[in-house]
Write a protein that holds these residues in place. Structure first.
Motif, PDB file in Angstrom:
ATOM      1  N   TRP A 159       0.786  -1.205   0.069  1.00 42.05           N
ATOM      2  CA  TRP A 159       0.060  -0.078  -0.048  1.00 42.05           C
ATOM      3  C   TRP A 159       0.862   1.358   0.156  1.00 42.05           C
ATOM      4  CZ3 TRP A 159      -0.590   3.831   3.910  1.00 42.05           C
ATOM      5  CH2 TRP A 159      -1.499   4.866   3.661  1.00 42.05           C
ATOM      6  N   ARG A 160       1.858   1.208   0.829  1.00 44.08           N
ATOM      7  CA  ARG A 160       2.878   2.620   0.848  1.00 44.08           C
ATOM      8  C   ARG A 160       3.574   2.541  -0.475  1.00 44.08           C
ATOM      9  NH1 ARG A 160       3.504   5.034   5.629  1.00 44.08           N
ATOM     10  NH2 ARG A 160       2.741   3.971   7.451  1.00 44.08           N
ATOM     11  N   ARG A 233     -11.280   6.272   0.124  1.00 45.57           N
ATOM     12  CA  ARG A 233     -10.465   6.827  -1.063  1.00 45.57           C
ATOM     13  C   ARG A 233      -9.233   6.822  -0.650  1.00 45.57           C
ATOM     14  NH1 ARG A 233     -14.972  10.159  -1.331  1.00 45.57           N
ATOM     15  NH2 ARG A 233     -13.906  11.949  -0.224  1.00 45.57           N
ATOM     16  N   MET A 234      -8.651   7.223   0.547  1.00 47.63           N
ATOM     17  CA  MET A 234      -7.310   7.203   0.696  1.00 47.63           C
ATOM     18  C   MET A 234      -6.622   6.060   0.648  1.00 47.63           C
ATOM     19  SD  MET A 234      -4.950   9.762   1.282  1.00 47.63           S
ATOM     20  CE  MET A 234      -6.181  11.143   2.154  1.00 47.63           C
ATOM     21  N   CYS A 235      -7.246   5.037   0.957  1.00 45.94           N
ATOM     22  CA  CYS A 235      -6.807   3.612   1.002  1.00 45.94           C
ATOM     23  C   CYS A 235      -6.716   3.094  -0.561  1.00 45.94           C
ATOM     24  CB  CYS A 235      -7.551   2.593   1.715  1.00 45.94           C
ATOM     25  SG  CYS A 235      -7.446   2.946   3.413  1.00 45.94           S
ATOM     26  N   VAL A 236      -7.409   3.356  -1.333  1.00 43.62           N
ATOM     27  CA  VAL A 236      -7.664   2.469  -2.849  1.00 43.62           C
ATOM     28  C   VAL A 236      -7.158   3.652  -3.776  1.00 43.62           C
ATOM     29  CG1 VAL A 236      -9.489   1.062  -1.674  1.00 43.62           C
ATOM     30  CG2 VAL A 236     -10.042   3.296  -3.237  1.00 43.62           C
ATOM     31  N   THR A 237      -6.894   4.803  -3.469  1.00 45.42           N
ATOM     32  CA  THR A 237      -6.643   5.636  -4.708  1.00 45.42           C
ATOM     33  C   THR A 237      -4.953   5.523  -5.172  1.00 45.42           C
ATOM     34  OG1 THR A 237      -8.219   7.424  -4.130  1.00 45.42           O
ATOM     35  CG2 THR A 237      -6.402   7.988  -5.860  1.00 45.42           C
ATOM     36  N   LEU A 238      -4.723   4.837  -6.395  1.00 45.94           N
ATOM     37  CA  LEU A 238      -3.438   4.551  -6.924  1.00 45.94           C
ATOM     38  C   LEU A 238      -2.495   5.663  -7.309  1.00 45.94           C
ATOM     39  CD1 LEU A 238      -4.361   1.165  -8.692  1.00 45.94           C
ATOM     40  CD2 LEU A 238      -3.140   1.294  -6.317  1.00 45.94           C
ATOM     41  N   ARG A 239      -1.295   5.832  -7.005  1.00 53.50           N
ATOM     42  CA  ARG A 239      -0.291   6.840  -7.972  1.00 53.50           C
ATOM     43  C   ARG A 239      -0.463   6.581  -9.349  1.00 53.50           C
ATOM     44  NH1 ARG A 239       5.480   4.971  -5.444  1.00 53.50           N
ATOM     45  NH2 ARG A 239       5.981   6.999  -6.516  1.00 53.50           N
ATOM     46  N   GLU A 240      -0.362   7.609 -10.127  1.00 57.68           N
ATOM     47  CA  GLU A 240      -0.436   7.429 -11.681  1.00 57.68           C
ATOM     48  C   GLU A 240       0.875   8.199 -12.084  1.00 57.68           C
ATOM     49  OE1 GLU A 240      -3.715   9.926 -12.572  1.00 57.68           O
ATOM     50  OE2 GLU A 240      -5.363   8.233 -11.766  1.00 57.68           O
ATOM     51  N   ASP A 241       2.167   7.781 -11.236  1.00 58.64           N
ATOM     52  CA  ASP A 241       3.252   8.449 -12.033  1.00 58.64           C
ATOM     53  C   ASP A 241       4.017   7.446 -12.688  1.00 58.64           C
ATOM     54  OD1 ASP A 241       3.958   6.876  -9.831  1.00 58.64           O
ATOM     55  OD2 ASP A 241       5.010   8.530  -8.569  1.00 58.64           O
ATOM     56  N   GLY A 242       3.549   5.898 -12.878  1.00 58.44           N
ATOM     57  CA  GLY A 242       4.334   5.157 -13.494  1.00 58.44           C
ATOM     58  C   GLY A 242       4.729   3.826 -12.712  1.00 58.44           C
TER      59      GLY A 242
END
Length: 370
Positions: A159-160, A233-242
Motif C-alpha cells: 500500500w505504501r 479513497r485514501m486507501c484505494v487511490t493509486l499513484r499515476e506516476d508510472g
C-alpha cells in the motif's frame, strides 16, 4: 479421523414474518452506471410472469465464471440460457434482496458473505429461504521476474508503495517513494514498478479490498479520517506516476507484459500464471502464493467467492444452474472454471455444497412464532 472440508459452507436460512410494502409492484431496482447484461439472443424481459430464464447478478469477479457456467448449463440441459448482470457485489446483493418474484435475480454472486444488513433486507422483502455456497476462491498472486533479488512483502508495504498519497511525518503527501527501500529499509534497493489489473478487470476489486484496504488498515493517519468514504479513497487511490502499471488481460498475458519491462518489476496476476518459469513467487505476509495456501486461508490475498440462491426460484432450473458450478467437469481439477482461473473447492467440499443445494427447504415457522 475424517478430514473436514477445506472451506466451510455459508448456508443460511432466514425465516420470519415478511414486512412487504409493495415497493416492487411494477418496478425493478437497477444498479447505477455499470450494469452489464450478458445474454445470447436478445434483451432481458422483466415483464412480470414473462421471464423464462434464470437470472443472476453481482460480483464482477464471479461474473466471467458465471457466463461460462451458463453456456455449459444451457448446452447440457437444453434449457434457456441464463442471463446475468455484472453489478458488483453490493449492488448485486441489494437487487437480490429486493424481493422474491420474477423482477429480481434468482442468484446473487458475491466476493464476500452477505452482511447482516443485507440479510435483514432480504427478510424485510420476503426473501426467506436462501442457500449460500462458496464455489471456489480468487487470489491475486504476487510474482517477480526470475533472477531478481528476492522480495518478501506485506500488504502494508505494498500500500505504501502504490498509494497516491501516504503519511509522512503525520501529514498526507503525494507518494515520494521511488525504491522499495524507501518504503522499508529492510527491502531491496529496487525501483517500485508493479504491473496489476486495470480498473476494468474483476481482479481490480481484489486489489482494492484485499491488498490496498487491507494494507492501510491500522495506519494511524488513515484511521483518524472520520469520513468513511474519504478514508476508503485514501486507501484505494493509486499513484499515476508510472509506479503502478494497469494492465488488461485482453491485450497480452500478465507474464508477457512483465517481460516487456526492461528493468526489475513485480506483477499481480492469477495463480496459474505463476507456473511460468520466468516468474518467481513473492511471499506476502511470509506466505508463498499457491493453491493450498489460498484454500486454507493462509495466503492473505485470497478470498472466497459465493452464490446466494433463492428457493424456490422464480423459474425452473435455478438449483440446477447453481449445481453447474460444482460439477467435476466445471470446478474439478481439470474443469472449465478451474482452467479459467477459479481456485476450486476440493472434492469433499464440492460434494457438501451439492448436498446442501439438494436438501429440502426448511419449513417456514407458523405465524407469530419467533
Amino acid at each position: 479421523m475424517a478430514r473436514a472440508p477445506l472451506l466451510p459452507y455459508w448456508g443460511w436460512w432466514m425465516a420470519g414474518r415478511a414486512v412487504l410494502a409493495g415497493a416492487l409492484l411494477g418496478c425493478v431496482l437497477l444498479a447505477p452506471g455499470h450494469a452489464a447484461e450478458a445474454e445470447a439472443g436478445g434483451a432481458v424481459d422483466l415483464t412480470p410472469g414473462a421471464r423464462e430464464r434464470v437470472r443472476f447478478g453481482g460480483s464482477t469477479t464471479v461474473f466471467p465464471y458465471a457466463l461460462l457456467a451458463a453456456e455449459h448449463y444451457a448446452a447440457r440441459t437444453g434449457r434457456p440460457l441464463p442471463i446475468g448482470e455484472s453489478t458488483g457485489t453490493t449492488a448485486g446483493a441489494r437487487l437480490f434482496c429486493a424481493g422474491s418474484g420474477p423482477l429480481t435475480p434468482d442468484i446473487a454472486m458475491t466476493s464476500r458473505p452477505l452482511n447482516p444488513a443485507e440479510k435483514e433486507a432480504c427478510l424485510a422483502h420476503g426473501v426467506r429461504d436462501v442457500v449460500t455456497i462458496p464455489i471456489g476462491m480468487d487470489a491475486l498472486a504476487v510474482g517477480e521476474k526470475a533472477g531478481m533479488p528476492p522480495l518478501a512483502l506485506t500488504r502494508a508495504q505494498i500500500w505504501r508503495a502504490l498509494a497516491a498519497r501516504v503519511p509522512v511525518e503525520g501529514h498526507f503527501v503525494p507518494n515520494p517513494y521511488r525504491f522499495w527501500r524507501d518504503v522499508d529499509p529492510s527491502l531491496p534497493d529496487l525501483p517500485i514498478k508493479v504491473i496489476g489489473p486495470a480498473n476494468t478487470s474483476g481482479k481490480y476489486d481484489a486489489l482494492e479490498t484485499v491488498i490496498l484496504e487491507g494494507g492501510c488498515r491500522g495506519v494511524a493517519e488513515v484511521d483518524a479520517i472520520a469520513d468513511k468514504a474519504q478514508r476508503r479513497r485514501m486507501c484505494v487511490t493509486l499513484r499515476e506516476d508510472g509506479a503502478y502499471v494497469p494492465h488488461t488481460l485482453l491485450a497480452i498475458p500478465y507474464v508477457e507484459r512483465l517481460m516487456q519491462e526492461p528493468g526489475p518489476a513485480i506483477v499481480l496476476m492469477s495463480l496459474q500464471e505463476l507456473d511460468d518459469a520466468r516468474v518467481t513467487p513473492v511471499r506476502v505476509e511470509g506466505v508463498v502464493p499457491d493453491r493450498d495456501a489460498v484454500i486454507n486461508g493462509r495466503y492473505p490475498v485470497g478470498r472466497a467467492l459465493y452464490l446466494h440462491i433463492k428457493r424456490p426460484g422464480a423459474v425452473p432450473g435455478v438449483i440446477d444452474f447453481a449445481q453447474e458450478f460444482l460439477r467435476d467437469d466445471a470446478s474439478g481439477p481439470n474443469g472449465y472454471l478451474s482452467a479459467a482461473g477459479l481456485v476450486p473447492l476440493d472434492a469433499q467440499a464440492r460434494a457438501t455444497m451439492r448436498a446442501l443445494l439438494d436438501a429440502p427447504p426448511a419449513p417456514t415457522p407458523a405465524e407469530g412464532t419467533p
